[in-house]
Design an enzyme around this catalytic site. Structure first.
Site, PDB file in Angstrom:
ATOM      1  N   HIS A   1      32.410  10.249  11.670  1.00 50.23           N
ATOM      2  CA  HIS A   1      33.230  11.092  12.540  1.00 50.23           C
ATOM      3  C   HIS A   1      33.662  10.251  13.737  1.00 50.23           C
ATOM      4  O   HIS A   1      32.825   9.728  14.475  1.00 50.23           O
ATOM      5  CB  HIS A   1      32.420  12.307  13.012  1.00 50.23           C
ATOM      6  CG  HIS A   1      33.209  13.303  13.797  1.00 50.23           C
ATOM      7  ND1 HIS A   1      34.192  14.081  13.236  1.00 50.23           N
ATOM      8  CD2 HIS A   1      33.164  13.647  15.113  1.00 50.23           C
ATOM      9  CE1 HIS A   1      34.708  14.882  14.162  1.00 50.23           C
ATOM     10  NE2 HIS A   1      34.112  14.635  15.307  1.00 50.23           N
TER      11      HIS A   1
ATOM     12  N   ASP B   1      28.851  22.231  28.232  1.00 47.93           N
ATOM     13  CA  ASP B   1      28.422  21.656  29.505  1.00 47.93           C
ATOM     14  C   ASP B   1      28.516  22.679  30.619  1.00 47.93           C
ATOM     15  O   ASP B   1      29.211  23.686  30.508  1.00 47.93           O
ATOM     16  CB  ASP B   1      29.292  20.449  29.863  1.00 47.93           C
ATOM     17  CG  ASP B   1      29.169  19.328  28.839  1.00 47.93           C
ATOM     18  OD1 ASP B   1      28.053  19.144  28.314  1.00 47.93           O
ATOM     19  OD2 ASP B   1      30.180  18.660  28.569  1.00 47.93           O
TER      20      ASP B   1
ATOM     21  N   GLU C   1      37.967  13.476  15.939  1.00 51.66           N
ATOM     22  CA  GLU C   1      37.916  14.456  17.027  1.00 51.66           C
ATOM     23  C   GLU C   1      39.083  14.231  17.972  1.00 51.66           C
ATOM     24  O   GLU C   1      39.375  13.098  18.372  1.00 51.66           O
ATOM     25  CB  GLU C   1      36.603  14.342  17.810  1.00 51.66           C
ATOM     26  CG  GLU C   1      36.530  15.350  18.972  1.00 51.66           C
ATOM     27  CD  GLU C   1      35.257  15.240  19.768  1.00 51.66           C
ATOM     28  OE1 GLU C   1      34.229  15.746  19.281  1.00 51.66           O
ATOM     29  OE2 GLU C   1      35.277  14.637  20.867  1.00 51.66           O
TER      30      GLU C   1
ATOM     31  N   SER D   1      36.354  11.795   9.440  1.00 54.36           N
ATOM     32  CA  SER D   1      36.871  12.918  10.213  1.00 54.36           C
ATOM     33  C   SER D   1      37.157  12.424  11.623  1.00 54.36           C
ATOM     34  O   SER D   1      36.656  11.372  12.042  1.00 54.36           O
ATOM     35  CB  SER D   1      35.867  14.080  10.233  1.00 54.36           C
ATOM     36  OG  SER D   1      34.598  13.656  10.717  1.00 54.36           O
TER      37      SER D   1
ATOM     38  N   PHE E   1      31.211   6.151  30.267  1.00 57.93           N
ATOM     39  CA  PHE E   1      31.046   7.348  29.444  1.00 57.93           C
ATOM     40  C   PHE E   1      29.640   7.389  28.861  1.00 57.93           C
ATOM     41  O   PHE E   1      28.963   8.424  28.869  1.00 57.93           O
ATOM     42  CB  PHE E   1      32.100   7.335  28.340  1.00 57.93           C
ATOM     43  CG  PHE E   1      32.219   8.618  27.557  1.00 57.93           C
ATOM     44  CD1 PHE E   1      31.782   9.831  28.071  1.00 57.93           C
ATOM     45  CD2 PHE E   1      32.791   8.610  26.283  1.00 57.93           C
ATOM     46  CE1 PHE E   1      31.903  11.000  27.344  1.00 57.93           C
ATOM     47  CE2 PHE E   1      32.912   9.767  25.547  1.00 57.93           C
ATOM     48  CZ  PHE E   1      32.465  10.963  26.076  1.00 57.93           C
TER      49      PHE E   1
ATOM     50  N   HIS F   1      35.946  23.701  18.256  1.00 57.94           N
ATOM     51  CA  HIS F   1      34.740  23.762  19.074  1.00 57.94           C
ATOM     52  C   HIS F   1      34.635  25.153  19.704  1.00 57.94           C
ATOM     53  O   HIS F   1      35.627  25.737  20.140  1.00 57.94           O
ATOM     54  CB  HIS F   1      34.801  22.716  20.191  1.00 57.94           C
ATOM     55  CG  HIS F   1      34.508  21.331  19.721  1.00 57.94           C
ATOM     56  ND1 HIS F   1      33.852  20.406  20.492  1.00 57.94           N
ATOM     57  CD2 HIS F   1      34.790  20.702  18.556  1.00 57.94           C
ATOM     58  CE1 HIS F   1      33.725  19.268  19.823  1.00 57.94           C
ATOM     59  NE2 HIS F   1      34.302  19.427  18.645  1.00 57.94           N
TER      60      HIS F   1
ATOM     61  N   ALA G   1      22.588  32.879  24.830  1.00 61.89           N
ATOM     62  CA  ALA G   1      21.613  32.137  25.627  1.00 61.89           C
ATOM     63  C   ALA G   1      21.475  30.690  25.189  1.00 61.89           C
ATOM     64  O   ALA G   1      20.957  29.864  25.936  1.00 61.89           O
ATOM     65  CB  ALA G   1      20.248  32.828  25.559  1.00 61.89           C
TER      66      ALA G   1
ATOM     67  N   HIS H   1      19.023  13.945  24.848  1.00 58.10           N
ATOM     68  CA  HIS H   1      20.048  14.662  25.593  1.00 58.10           C
ATOM     69  C   HIS H   1      19.487  14.989  26.974  1.00 58.10           C
ATOM     70  O   HIS H   1      18.317  15.330  27.106  1.00 58.10           O
ATOM     71  CB  HIS H   1      20.424  15.956  24.844  1.00 58.10           C
ATOM     72  CG  HIS H   1      21.563  16.703  25.462  1.00 58.10           C
ATOM     73  ND1 HIS H   1      21.405  17.538  26.529  1.00 58.10           N
ATOM     74  CD2 HIS H   1      22.895  16.723  25.161  1.00 58.10           C
ATOM     75  CE1 HIS H   1      22.578  18.061  26.855  1.00 58.10           C
ATOM     76  NE2 HIS H   1      23.491  17.579  26.044  1.00 58.10           N
TER      77      HIS H   1
ATOM     78  N   TYR I   1      36.447  21.607  23.468  1.00 60.47           N
ATOM     79  CA  TYR I   1      36.615  22.391  24.694  1.00 60.47           C
ATOM     80  C   TYR I   1      36.499  21.433  25.860  1.00 60.47           C
ATOM     81  O   TYR I   1      35.754  20.447  25.788  1.00 60.47           O
ATOM     82  CB  TYR I   1      35.464  23.384  24.835  1.00 60.47           C
ATOM     83  CG  TYR I   1      35.756  24.800  24.403  1.00 60.47           C
ATOM     84  CD1 TYR I   1      36.713  25.109  23.466  1.00 60.47           C
ATOM     85  CD2 TYR I   1      35.009  25.841  24.946  1.00 60.47           C
ATOM     86  CE1 TYR I   1      36.925  26.407  23.062  1.00 60.47           C
ATOM     87  CE2 TYR I   1      35.209  27.147  24.554  1.00 60.47           C
ATOM     88  CZ  TYR I   1      36.180  27.425  23.614  1.00 60.47           C
ATOM     89  OH  TYR I   1      36.381  28.713  23.227  1.00 60.47           O
TER      90      TYR I   1
END
Length: 286
Positions: free
Chosen positions: A257, A102, A10, A8, A208, A70, A118, A144, A42
């Site tokens: 992906h 983000d 993106e 797949s 990145f 997204h 939320a 993260h 997005y």
């Protein structure tokens, strides 16, 4: 025998005319590889919401691809977010990548909208209750920046109704294997799809990675530095991405992906190196 993986891609929506040409060139170059699905992002802070919707509809309608849109919790009420989801449904798009999103540009940290969702768990739960969408979520093999317990949080999203998770990119297969094993130990049985970043520019990929909290192995950094000095950056990037995918496949991975960054050439070369070729159209015999 090495299995051929499902793949797949993106894409991200264009914000300029030049970027628009690049997106459609990317879609045209990669659509023949017959991906299981493609996703459209997005922008940070939900800044490309309308552009994302337009790109999703166009790719679905004109290229016949299964598109996962997204959808984030950023800067929108619950009603506004669900209206976007309904618009996708009306366009025949039933795949959603549900994310927290983000922080908007200039904000010190992410804060939920007063009338919004939320968290990504709440968004997944609400979408799942409609029974109309196949929902995918994000996963982070490394910590993260805003997540205290990545695996526990992922389990909550899966339990809320997500069917699979797509990981942030990483540079070493063992990073993914450790994460996959930890997910299994936590009772997560949904597919965890590794996210692959074919490296077009090591300098850009390195920056990145540092922003995303992705570990940059010292040996890889040194290898790219030597390859760049020798004029072999593209060749080494292809070899690295192909070897990474091979190791993942050997370790039982069935789906990959690719984060294309709307630059198709390296992704296409990696996919071809894995043995995936566009189908050959047979000429009609008179």
């Amino acid at each position: 025998m090495t299995r051929t993986p499902r793949i797949s891609f993106e894409f991200f929506p264009p914000q300029t005319l030049d970027a628009s040409f690049r997106l459609w060139e990317t879609v045209q170059a990669l659509a023949p590889m017959q991906p299981e699905f493609v996703s459209v992002t997005y922008g940070a802070g939900g800044t490309t919401r309308k552009l994302t919707h337009d790109a999703v509809e166009t790719i679905h309608r004109h290229y016949g691809l299964n598109v996962a849109a997204h959808l984030t919790c950023v800067d929108a009420t619950k009603l506004e977010t669900l209206e976007i989801a309904s618009a996708y449904l009306a366009a025949g798009v039933t795949e959603i990548v549900a994310l927290r999103g983000d922080a908007p540009k200039g904000a010190a940290r992410w804060e939920p909208h007063p009338q919004g969702f939320a968290s990504s768990v709440e968004l997944v739960d609400t979408l799942a209750r409609t029974g109309r969408f196949n929902i995918r979520v994000g996963a982070y093999p490394e910590r993260h920046p805003d997540a205290a317990a990545n695996i526990d949080w992922l389990k909550r999203k899966i339990d809320a109704g997500a069917s699979s998770a797509i990981t942030q990119f990483f540079f070493e297969a063992d990073t993914f294997f450790r994460f996959r094993d930890a997910c299994a130990a936590a009772g997560i049985s949904a597919p965890i799809i590794p996210g692959i970043l074919p490296i077009v520019s090591w300098d850009g990929a390195r920056k990145f990675a540092l922003r995303c909290g992705t570990t940059v192995p010292k040996k890889l950094d040194e290898a790219f530095t030597r390859a760049i000095a020798d004029g072999r950056e593209e060749l080494y990037a292809l070899a690295h991405a192909t070897q990474l995918c091979d190791r993942l496949i050997e370790g039982g991975v069935e789906d990959l992906h690719f984060y294309t960054l709307n630059r198709p050439q390296m992704t296409r070369e990696v996919v071809r190196a894995l043995g995936i070729q566009p189908p050959v159209a047979l000429e009609k015999v008179a």
